[in-house]
Every structure is written in structure tokens, then in C-alpha cells.
Design an enzyme around this catalytic site. Structure first.
Site, PDB file in Angstrom:
ATOM      1  N   GLU A 157      -5.387  -4.459  10.466  1.00  0.00           N
ATOM      2  CA  GLU A 157      -4.147  -3.589  10.688  1.00  0.00           C
ATOM      3  C   GLU A 157      -4.175  -2.795  11.602  1.00  0.00           C
ATOM      4  O   GLU A 157      -5.190  -1.814  12.240  1.00  0.00           O
ATOM      5  CB  GLU A 157      -4.393  -2.453   9.938  1.00  0.00           C
ATOM      6  CG  GLU A 157      -3.982  -3.584   8.116  1.00  0.00           C
ATOM      7  CD  GLU A 157      -3.595  -2.301   7.467  1.00  0.00           C
ATOM      8  OE1 GLU A 157      -2.121  -2.251   6.694  1.00  0.00           O
ATOM      9  OE2 GLU A 157      -4.431  -1.124   6.691  1.00  0.00           O
ATOM     10  N   LYS A 170       0.123   4.364  -0.056  1.00  0.00           N
ATOM     11  CA  LYS A 170      -0.584   5.720   0.329  1.00  0.00           C
ATOM     12  C   LYS A 170       0.000   7.057  -0.367  1.00  0.00           C
ATOM     13  O   LYS A 170      -0.587   6.421  -1.800  1.00  0.00           O
ATOM     14  CB  LYS A 170      -0.118   5.526   1.416  1.00  0.00           C
ATOM     15  CG  LYS A 170       0.268   4.426   2.838  1.00  0.00           C
ATOM     16  CD  LYS A 170       0.460   4.801   3.623  1.00  0.00           C
ATOM     17  CE  LYS A 170       0.274   3.521   5.474  1.00  0.00           C
ATOM     18  NZ  LYS A 170      -0.051   3.179   6.316  1.00  0.00           N
ATOM     19  N   GLY A 197       2.482   2.406  10.653  1.00  0.00           N
ATOM     20  CA  GLY A 197       3.637   3.711  10.914  1.00  0.00           C
ATOM     21  C   GLY A 197       4.051   3.763  11.936  1.00  0.00           C
ATOM     22  O   GLY A 197       4.907   4.973  11.537  1.00  0.00           O
ATOM     23  N   GLU A 254      -6.632   4.997   7.763  1.00  0.00           N
ATOM     24  CA  GLU A 254      -6.619   6.398   6.906  1.00  0.00           C
ATOM     25  C   GLU A 254      -7.906   7.035   6.607  1.00  0.00           C
ATOM     26  O   GLU A 254      -7.804   8.659   7.318  1.00  0.00           O
ATOM     27  CB  GLU A 254      -5.507   6.250   6.650  1.00  0.00           C
ATOM     28  CG  GLU A 254      -4.325   6.701   7.025  1.00  0.00           C
ATOM     29  CD  GLU A 254      -2.993   5.549   6.918  1.00  0.00           C
ATOM     30  OE1 GLU A 254      -2.745   5.516   5.403  1.00  0.00           O
ATOM     31  OE2 GLU A 254      -2.349   4.734   7.255  1.00  0.00           O
ATOM     32  N   SER A 264       3.248  -2.500  10.194  1.00  0.00           N
ATOM     33  CA  SER A 264       4.955  -1.970  10.354  1.00  0.00           C
ATOM     34  C   SER A 264       5.467  -3.088   9.758  1.00  0.00           C
ATOM     35  O   SER A 264       5.752  -3.779  10.311  1.00  0.00           O
ATOM     36  CB  SER A 264       5.024  -1.851  12.223  1.00  0.00           C
ATOM     37  OG  SER A 264       4.946  -0.725  12.017  1.00  0.00           O
ATOM     38  N   ASN A 270       0.979  -0.983  -0.215  1.00  0.00           N
ATOM     39  CA  ASN A 270       0.408   0.099  -0.256  1.00  0.00           C
ATOM     40  C   ASN A 270       1.233   1.117  -0.398  1.00  0.00           C
ATOM     41  O   ASN A 270       1.482   1.484   1.039  1.00  0.00           O
ATOM     42  CB  ASN A 270      -1.169  -0.333   1.895  1.00  0.00           C
ATOM     43  CG  ASN A 270      -1.824   1.515   0.873  1.00  0.00           C
ATOM     44  OD1 ASN A 270      -1.938   1.551   0.648  1.00  0.00           O
ATOM     45  ND2 ASN A 270      -2.168   1.653   2.463  1.00  0.00           N
ATOM     46  N   HIS A 285      -9.497   1.608   5.155  1.00  0.00           N
ATOM     47  CA  HIS A 285      -8.268   1.044   5.754  1.00  0.00           C
ATOM     48  C   HIS A 285      -8.671   2.345   6.339  1.00  0.00           C
ATOM     49  O   HIS A 285      -9.362   2.692   6.448  1.00  0.00           O
ATOM     50  CB  HIS A 285      -7.290   1.843   4.584  1.00  0.00           C
ATOM     51  CG  HIS A 285      -5.928   2.269   4.810  1.00  0.00           C
ATOM     52  ND1 HIS A 285      -5.451   3.400   6.164  1.00  0.00           N
ATOM     53  CD2 HIS A 285      -5.250   1.180   5.001  1.00  0.00           C
ATOM     54  CE1 HIS A 285      -4.024   2.483   6.222  1.00  0.00           C
ATOM     55  NE2 HIS A 285      -3.832   1.539   5.959  1.00  0.00           N
TER      56      HIS A 285
HETATM   57  P1  PGA Z   1       2.429   0.313   7.677  1.00  0.00           P
HETATM   58  O1  PGA Z   1       0.850   0.427   7.055  1.00  0.00           O
HETATM   59  O2  PGA Z   1       3.112  -0.988   7.028  1.00  0.00           O
HETATM   60  O3  PGA Z   1       3.422   1.744   7.417  1.00  0.00           O
HETATM   61  O4  PGA Z   1       2.555   0.313   9.438  1.00  0.00           O
HETATM   62  C1  PGA Z   1       0.644  -0.114   7.168  1.00  0.00           C
HETATM   63  C2  PGA Z   1      -0.854   0.066   5.986  1.00  0.00           C
HETATM   64  O5  PGA Z   1      -1.357   1.406   7.302  1.00  0.00           O
HETATM   65  O6  PGA Z   1      -1.031  -0.799   5.119  1.00  0.00           O
END
Ligand code: PGA
Length: 248
Positions: free
Chosen positions: A167, A10, A173, A96, A212, A8, A94
Site C-alpha cells: 500500500e 478502519k 485514501g 496508519e 484507492s 479494511n 498498516h
Molecule cells: P483506501 O485505503 O482504499 O481508502 O485508499 C486502503 C487501505 O488503507 O487499506
């Protein structure tokens, strides 16, 4: 069931940067990872070029779309538009989108229904915030997110076009990965809810872990019960680290 190794990106990578990264990933997949499917969710502006750069070695999906055919929805993108850009997958719900853009369960359910009706493979993201976890609400939150988004779906869809990505919001992140025990607990809960919704068809529905994920923790995460892949944000933005994850 194949293991899904998903990236992803983003809101990262311009079209030309996306082309370069996708070409490097495709080159690195010349020798295909056994039993694993690779999937990239680039930003919509790079979707076309990333799909064209795949050499058929990975699929692509869109990170977001609006669940209407077309019309007066300024700023939004329709499923037909992303389909013509090569996307075979959509990402829905997601954290976010849920938290920064205030997407409610009801809109997420409409997106899942629309995507499946329009022939997309659909990855639903679920996960609890730190506050919800600390309040002991893990089961409640996951059950609500899964039930509201998937109750319109059939066992046939569950076993062929749906995937779930767990997640935990506190692990996205942040560099904090959930422990194998945390992941096993959440994925087990998710499998239970899916079983209640779809019966035995739920056994064919992949549940990915995200938050992560990096080359050094991928093998351990993939070894946890009910983990059928990973969804990778930050560590997917460089070809080497993403390929190290894909082959971990
Ligand atoms: P990350 O994001 O690997 O940077 O923690 C994962 C995601 O939000 O899909």
C-alpha cells in the site's frame, strides 16, 4: 493460489452499522466469486457481530492487537480476545499504524511472530511514503519493512498463513491509484525479497495491492503480474461498491 478480496473498514461503522453492512455483503456473496476469498477487517467492537453475520461466506480479521497473552496493557486487545470474536486473520503494520501511532518495525515484527504462533493468518502491510519514493528509496524501504517483519518466519508459514499488502502511502485514501507499472515494479520487488527469505515457498504467498482501489480500477489492478488480491478501504464501506470490486 486464491485471490484475496479484503475490506479494511478502519475506524468506521458502529456495531449495528457493521451488522447491516456485513449482512448485505454476505447476501451478495450467495453466488460465490470463483477463485476469490473475501475477508473483512471491521473495527474490534463490530468483530463479533460481523463474524456472526458472515454466513460462512467471508472470513474476518482484526485491524490491530497487542502481542501479549493478557496483562496490564490498558487499552489493548489480545489475540485470544479477537479469536473468540471470530477473527481468523490479523492485519499488521498498516501505514496508519506506522505513521499516526508511530509503530516501529520491531513492534510489527513481534506482532507478526505472535500472530503466526497463535494460529492466525497474518497480513503484513508495507509501502513507501511519497518522500521515500521521490528519493528513490522504494527498494530500500520495502526490503527493510519485509525483512524486519518476516525474517523470523519459516517457508511453511510463508506458503500457508502469511500475506503481504503493498500500500503506497501516497495512494491511501487520496484517490490516487498507483499505475499498473508502479504496481508491477513494487510487487516484483516484494516477490524478490520474499524469494530471498523463503525460497520457492514465496510463490504461494499472496501479495495484495491497496490504495484507492475502486470498482472501476479493480480488474486492471488484478491483471498486473504478482497481484494476488486487493485491500480496500473507502470503497469497502458500502456493500454495492465492495461487491462490485469482489466480482470485478
Ligand atoms: P483506501 O485505503 O482504499 O481508502 O485508499 C486502503 C487501505 O488503507 O487499506
Amino acid at each position: 493460489m486464491k485471490t484475496i478480496m479484503a475490506a479494511n473498514w478502519k475506524m468506521n461503522k458502529t456495531r449495528s452499522q457493521g451488522e447491516a453492512l456485513a449482512s448485505e455483503v454476505a447476501a451478495g456473496l450467495e453466488k460465490r466469486p470463483e477463485g476469490r476469498d473475501v475477508l473483512i477487517f471491521p473495527p474490534a467492537t463490530a468483530l463479533n457481530i460481523v463474524s456472526q453475520s458472515s454466513m460462512g461466506r467471508f472470513e474476518t480479521g482484526v485491524q490491530n492487537f497487542y502481542p501479549e497473552e493478557n496483562g496490564a496493557y490498558t487499552g489493548e486487545i489480545s489475540a485470544s480476545m479477537v479469536h473468540e470474536c471470530g477473527a481468523t486473520w490479523v492485519l499488521v503494520g498498516h501505514s496508519e499504524r506506522r505513521h499516526i501511532f508511530n509503530e516501529p518495525d520491531e513492534l510489527i515484527a513481534r506482532k507478526v511472530n505472535f500472530a503466526v504462533e497463535h494460529g492466525f493468518k497474518t497480513m503484513l502491510c508495507v509501502g513507501e511514503t511519497l518522500e521515500e519514493r521521490e528519493a528513490g528509496d522504494l527498494r530500500k524501504v520495502l526490503t527493510r519493512q519485509l525483512t524486519s517483519a518476516l525474517s523470523g518466519q519459516s517457508p511453511e508459514a510463508a506458503s500457508s498463513v502469511l500475506a503481504v499488502a503493498y500500500e503506497p502511502v501516497w495512494a491511501i485514501g487520496t484517490g490516487k491509484t498507483a499505475t499498473p507499472a508502479d504496481i508491477a515494479e513494487a510487487h516484483g520487488l516484494i516477490r524478490d525479497v520474499l524469494r530471498a527469505l523463503f525460497g520457492s515457498a514465496c510463490e504461494e504467498l499472496p501479495i495484495l495491492y491497496g490504495g484507492s482501489v475502486k470498482p472501476s480500477n479493480t480488474a486492471e489492478i488484478l491483471g498486473v503480474d504478482n497481484v494476488n488480491g486487493v485491500l480496500v478501504g473507502g470503497a469497502s464501506l458500502e456493500a454495492k461498491s465492495f461487491l462490485d470490486i469482489v466480482f470485478a
